[in-house]
Motif scaffolding. Structure first.
Motif, mmCIF file in Angstrom:
data_model
loop_
_atom_site.group_PDB
_atom_site.id
_atom_site.type_symbol
_atom_site.label_atom_id
_atom_site.label_comp_id
_atom_site.label_asym_id
_atom_site.label_seq_id
_atom_site.Cartn_x
_atom_site.Cartn_y
_atom_site.Cartn_z
ATOM 1 N N SER A 1 0.830 -1.205 0.000
ATOM 2 C CA SER A 1 0.000 0.000 0.000
ATOM 3 C C SER A 1 0.862 1.252 0.000
ATOM 4 C CB SER A 1 -0.918 0.017 1.227
ATOM 5 O OG SER A 1 -1.801 -1.079 1.212
ATOM 6 N N ALA A 2 1.937 1.214 0.766
ATOM 7 C CA ALA A 2 2.875 2.334 0.831
ATOM 8 C C ALA A 2 4.198 1.822 1.369
ATOM 9 C CB ALA A 2 2.346 3.447 1.725
ATOM 10 N N ARG B 1 5.611 6.196 -2.108
ATOM 11 C CA ARG B 1 6.753 6.312 -1.197
ATOM 12 C C ARG B 1 6.569 7.513 -0.279
ATOM 13 N NH1 ARG B 1 10.815 6.616 -5.898
ATOM 14 N NH2 ARG B 1 8.852 6.970 -6.963
ATOM 15 N N VAL B 2 6.612 7.256 1.016
ATOM 16 C CA VAL B 2 6.464 8.305 2.020
ATOM 17 C C VAL B 2 7.756 8.368 2.829
ATOM 18 C CG1 VAL B 2 5.112 9.162 3.965
ATOM 19 C CG2 VAL B 2 3.993 7.804 2.170
ATOM 20 N N TYR B 3 8.295 9.564 2.960
ATOM 21 C CA TYR B 3 9.521 9.718 3.757
ATOM 22 C C TYR B 3 9.172 10.366 5.085
ATOM 23 C CZ TYR B 3 14.504 9.742 4.505
ATOM 24 O OH TYR B 3 15.769 9.458 4.995
ATOM 25 N N ASN C 1 16.106 13.664 -4.578
ATOM 26 C CA ASN C 1 16.681 12.766 -5.579
ATOM 27 C C ASN C 1 15.742 11.615 -5.926
ATOM 28 O OD1 ASN C 1 19.086 11.461 -7.069
ATOM 29 N ND2 ASN C 1 18.576 9.905 -5.549
ATOM 30 N N GLY C 2 15.106 11.047 -4.906
ATOM 31 C CA GLY C 2 14.285 9.854 -5.111
ATOM 32 C C GLY C 2 12.835 10.131 -5.424
ATOM 33 N N GLY C 3 12.391 11.362 -5.203
ATOM 34 C CA GLY C 3 11.023 11.709 -5.543
ATOM 35 C C GLY C 3 9.982 11.111 -4.619
ATOM 36 N N ALA C 4 10.106 11.382 -3.321
ATOM 37 C CA ALA C 4 9.091 10.898 -2.381
ATOM 38 C C ALA C 4 7.737 11.528 -2.712
ATOM 39 C CB ALA C 4 9.492 11.246 -0.951
ATOM 40 N N ASP C 5 6.673 10.726 -2.611
ATOM 41 C CA ASP C 5 5.324 11.219 -2.890
ATOM 42 C C ASP C 5 4.801 12.101 -1.769
ATOM 43 O OD1 ASP C 5 4.709 9.711 -5.436
ATOM 44 O OD2 ASP C 5 5.202 8.041 -4.101
ATOM 45 N N ALA D 1 15.581 6.819 6.408
ATOM 46 C CA ALA D 1 16.104 5.648 5.702
ATOM 47 C C ALA D 1 16.758 6.041 4.391
ATOM 48 C CB ALA D 1 14.968 4.659 5.428
ATOM 49 N N PHE D 2 17.637 5.160 3.927
ATOM 50 C CA PHE D 2 18.208 5.310 2.596
ATOM 51 C C PHE D 2 17.113 5.014 1.567
ATOM 52 C CE2 PHE D 2 21.979 4.364 5.184
ATOM 53 C CZ PHE D 2 22.740 5.480 4.859
ATOM 54 N N MET D 3 16.839 5.998 0.716
ATOM 55 C CA MET D 3 15.784 5.846 -0.279
ATOM 56 C C MET D 3 16.402 5.873 -1.673
ATOM 57 S SD MET D 3 12.186 7.916 -0.784
ATOM 58 C CE MET D 3 12.908 9.401 -1.464
#
Length: 261
Positions: A98-99, A201-203, A223-227, A105-107
């Protein structure tokens, strides 16, 4: 009330034990919680000498997701290095997630090798940042592997500096040698847009983290584009120990926003 299934994935040198405060809170709120020991971690009987690749290290998580029934979905929560385990799992089983929640964390991204964010972290770390962490080569010539074992100074100064002293002592007793698996991840294929890249992706930022500093967390988000991004104030690297209730509230909010009824 809708029930969520949280799968908690620990960071390097740690184990399922590190989630004990959060697991209790999530379960008390009526949710299913699975806290995993990855290979050669926690109570898993293997040692790092028995683990050659990051995939082998991640097998307990991959096996759990493979065992979920049709239509079952989980919220994965990865702490520290556990973020890379999440990316691998999401690449294999995007339909079962789901998410993916990255807790300090390293993303990884999908544009570079899986090792990229780890290599950037190591390259940007100031001289002496690892303090008394011990590194040792244990791999075979055809499969090199470097282990690391956090020393008490690194634990107290970089990871647990805002956590209760009892939790620091627990960490000193229960941590085991781990690895960043840089040698393996640097030769692995990129995570895919169709798999990992399609996952929400949630940071969760830990503002007082000295293990993965705030500026590096923000760089990975960009860089990773968290939503989505949430923040926990007053949390050190071990937010599940230093701010367990605040983290629990964050995860329940993520469940409410990202889990379909």
């Amino acid at each position: 009330m809708q029930q969520y299934h949280f799968v908690l994935v620990h960071g390097a040198c740690h184990g399922a034990w590190s989630w004990y405060k959060l697991k209790h809170r999530l379960e008390s709120a009526g949710h299913q919680v699975t806290a995993l020991d990855l290979a050669a971690s926690g109570t898993d009987v293997r040692s790092m000498h028995d683990v050659c690749t990051f995939h082998e290290y991640s097998e307990p998580l991959l096996e759990l997701l493979a065992s979920l029934g049709q239509g079952e979905r989980a919220i994965l929560v990865g702490h520290s290095l556990g973020g890379v385990n999440l990316a691998l799992a999401a690449d294999r089983f995007p339909e079962k997630i789901s998410a993916a929640v990255f807790l300090a964390a390293f993303m990884p991204d999908t544009a570079h090798r899986p090792s990229y964010v780890l290599e950037e972290y190591c390259a940007r770390a100031p001289k002496g940042a690892w303090l008394d962490t011990q590194f040792a080569p244990v791999g075979k010539p055809d499969k090199p592997l470097t282990t690391m074992f956090f020393g008490p100074d690194f634990l107290s100064s970089k990871l647990y500096h805002l956590s209760p002293p009892e939790d620091l002592e627990l960490g000193k007793i229960l941590t085991r040698p781990g690895s960043l698996f840089l040698e393996d991840l640097s030769t692995s294929s990129n995570f895919t847009r169709k798999g990992y890249g399609s996952t929400t992706r949630v940071y969760v930022v830990c503002r007082q983290d000295l293990g993965i500093p705030l500026e590096f967390q923000r760089w990975m988000i960009e860089n990773g584009g968290a939503d989505h991004v949430l923040e926990v104030d007053g949390a050190d690297h071990m937010a599940m120990l230093s701010k367990p209730q605040e983290l629990c509230d964050c995860l329940l909010e993520i469940g409410a926003n990202h889990v379909r009824a």
